[in-house]
Design an enzyme around this catalytic site. Structure first.
Site, short mmCIF file in Angstrom:
data_model
loop_
_atom_site.label_atom_id
_atom_site.label_comp_id
_atom_site.label_asym_id
_atom_site.label_seq_id
_atom_site.Cartn_x
_atom_site.Cartn_y
_atom_site.Cartn_z
N GLU A 34 -70.29 -49.33 -62.41
CA GLU A 34 -68.80 -49.09 -62.47
C GLU A 34 -68.13 -50.16 -61.08
O GLU A 34 -68.85 -50.32 -60.28
CB GLU A 34 -68.32 -47.86 -62.09
CG GLU A 34 -66.75 -47.73 -61.84
CD GLU A 34 -66.47 -46.38 -61.58
OE1 GLU A 34 -67.05 -45.81 -60.47
OE2 GLU A 34 -65.49 -45.63 -61.95
N HIS A 36 -66.65 -51.71 -58.24
CA HIS A 36 -66.39 -51.14 -57.11
C HIS A 36 -65.67 -52.36 -55.96
O HIS A 36 -66.13 -52.54 -54.75
CB HIS A 36 -67.53 -50.43 -56.23
CG HIS A 36 -67.70 -49.18 -56.69
ND1 HIS A 36 -68.22 -48.88 -57.88
CD2 HIS A 36 -67.52 -47.86 -55.99
CE1 HIS A 36 -68.39 -47.67 -57.95
NE2 HIS A 36 -67.80 -46.77 -56.78
N ASP A 45 -72.06 -46.04 -57.09
CA ASP A 45 -72.36 -44.56 -57.23
C ASP A 45 -73.81 -44.30 -57.40
O ASP A 45 -74.05 -43.11 -57.07
CB ASP A 45 -71.35 -44.17 -58.49
CG ASP A 45 -69.95 -44.48 -58.18
OD1 ASP A 45 -69.53 -44.64 -56.93
OD2 ASP A 45 -69.12 -44.04 -59.11
N HIS A 120 -70.53 -39.98 -58.71
CA HIS A 120 -69.28 -40.70 -59.62
C HIS A 120 -68.37 -39.44 -60.11
O HIS A 120 -68.64 -38.66 -60.76
CB HIS A 120 -70.07 -41.33 -60.83
CG HIS A 120 -69.21 -41.79 -61.84
ND1 HIS A 120 -68.03 -42.89 -61.41
CD2 HIS A 120 -68.81 -41.51 -62.95
CE1 HIS A 120 -67.53 -43.17 -62.71
NE2 HIS A 120 -67.80 -42.22 -63.52
N GLU A 122 -65.98 -39.12 -61.94
CA GLU A 122 -65.74 -38.61 -63.36
C GLU A 122 -66.74 -37.78 -64.02
O GLU A 122 -66.94 -37.30 -65.26
CB GLU A 122 -65.17 -39.67 -64.16
CG GLU A 122 -64.07 -40.39 -63.98
CD GLU A 122 -64.21 -41.35 -62.71
OE1 GLU A 122 -65.14 -41.44 -62.03
OE2 GLU A 122 -63.07 -42.25 -62.62
N HIS A 174 -61.90 -44.83 -53.66
CA HIS A 174 -62.96 -45.45 -54.61
C HIS A 174 -63.07 -46.92 -54.03
O HIS A 174 -61.99 -47.54 -53.97
CB HIS A 174 -62.21 -45.67 -56.01
CG HIS A 174 -63.28 -46.46 -56.85
ND1 HIS A 174 -64.40 -46.01 -57.39
CD2 HIS A 174 -63.18 -47.68 -57.41
CE1 HIS A 174 -64.96 -46.80 -58.06
NE2 HIS A 174 -64.16 -47.90 -58.21
N GLU A 179 -67.20 -45.06 -49.36
CA GLU A 179 -68.23 -45.70 -50.03
C GLU A 179 -68.54 -47.10 -49.17
O GLU A 179 -69.69 -47.36 -49.15
CB GLU A 179 -67.75 -45.98 -51.41
CG GLU A 179 -67.74 -44.80 -52.15
CD GLU A 179 -67.57 -44.68 -53.62
OE1 GLU A 179 -68.06 -44.38 -54.56
OE2 GLU A 179 -66.58 -45.80 -54.16
ZN ZN Z 1 -67.81 -45.03 -56.33
MN MN Z 2 -67.19 -43.62 -59.63
#
Ligand code: ZN
Ligand code: MN
Length: 255
Positions: A34, A36, A45, A120, A122, A174, A179
């Site tokens: 995904e 970032h 993630d 992650h 979701e 995010h 992170e």
């Molecule tokens: Zn992430």
């Molecule tokens: Mn994520």
């Protein structure tokens, strides 16, 4: 002669056979591919859930199964959504089946203690469903499964150190301070310091739209500024997660 690693994907089969026979906790990192932001790799993630799993496995004498590198669909309000190049979204049914099948296979080889570490946002309920189906199939073996999002272990004390001014909330974090800091600590060579985004937080309405609005998401892909990220904040988080997740794992599994 064993390699001494906790990483299953680096073990030979006889080594894995001998290790699993001792009924260790098997950690399953549940990541994603995904976007970032412009400053972090697509696999954040996956990398962070695997790193937290490795830290805890070293602490409790566990094994880390190979990371699930694809995750449930990135959403605009928590991961930027489908707009960015490189984000690979699985249907829920695909991820549910993967989690169920991997746990069932681990059980077939002798695992009875499994800990899914979600990295992650979701993935949360989708992974839960996969675990529940695995329990329906394998519960009679005595299988027990723990499931956690590593960021839920963040204490007030850590939060104050990482966000001395203002915490925007975990959904907006995010590709932001948490992170980016953890990546600076664990994988500094993968962070593009010159490209760290610094813009106001996204201001989402309290509903979703399908098809989603691209203009809701900041063009960088980060949902809030990552400017305050530091290697030291990353170290504080990783060390605290290692310690406190290990305490919870020991409590549940007597590991
Ligand atoms: Zn992430
Ligand atoms: Mn994520």
């Amino acid at each position: 002669m064993t390699s001494g690693t906790v990483m299953m994907d680096q073990m030979s089969w006889p080594e894995f056979r001998d290790r699993i026979a001792k009924n260790p906790v098997v950690f399953l990192p549940c990541g994603a591919t995904e976007q970032h932001g412009p400053h972090l790799p697509l696999s954040v993630d996956a990398l962070l859930s695997a790193a937290v799993a490795r830290e805890v496995a070293e602490e409790v004498g566990g094994i880390v199964a190979p990371t699930l590198h694809f995750g449930y669909k990135s959403m605009p309000k928590s991961g930027g959504g489908p707009f960015f190049a490189g984000t690979i979204n699985l249907d829920a049914s695909t991820l549910i089946a993967m989690v169920r099948d991997v746990i069932r296979e681990l059980v077939r080889h002798g695992a009875r203690k499994v800990c899914a570490i979600v990295g992650h946002y979701e993935n949360q309920w989708i992974v839960t469903e996969g675990i529940d189906l695995a329990m329906r199939e394998c519960g009679h073996t005595g299988l027990r499964v723990m499931r956690l999002e590593y960021w839920d272990f963040c204490t007030e004390d850590t939060l104050k150190k990482v966000f001395p001014d203002h915490f925007p909330g975990v959904a907006l974090e995010h590709a932001a301070v948490m992170e980016t800091s953890m990546m600076l600590h664990l994988y500094p060579e993968m962070v593009r310091l010159d490209l760290i985004p610094d813009h106001p937080s996204a201001d989402f309405p309290p509903y979703d739209m399908f098809p989603p609005h691209r203009e809701w998401v900041p063009s960088s892909g980060a949902l809030t500024s990552a400017k305050a990220a530091t290697k030291e904040k990353g170290r504080i988080m990783v060390e605290q997660y290692r310690r406190d997740i290990a305490v919870a794992v020991r409590k549940e599994f007597k590991a």
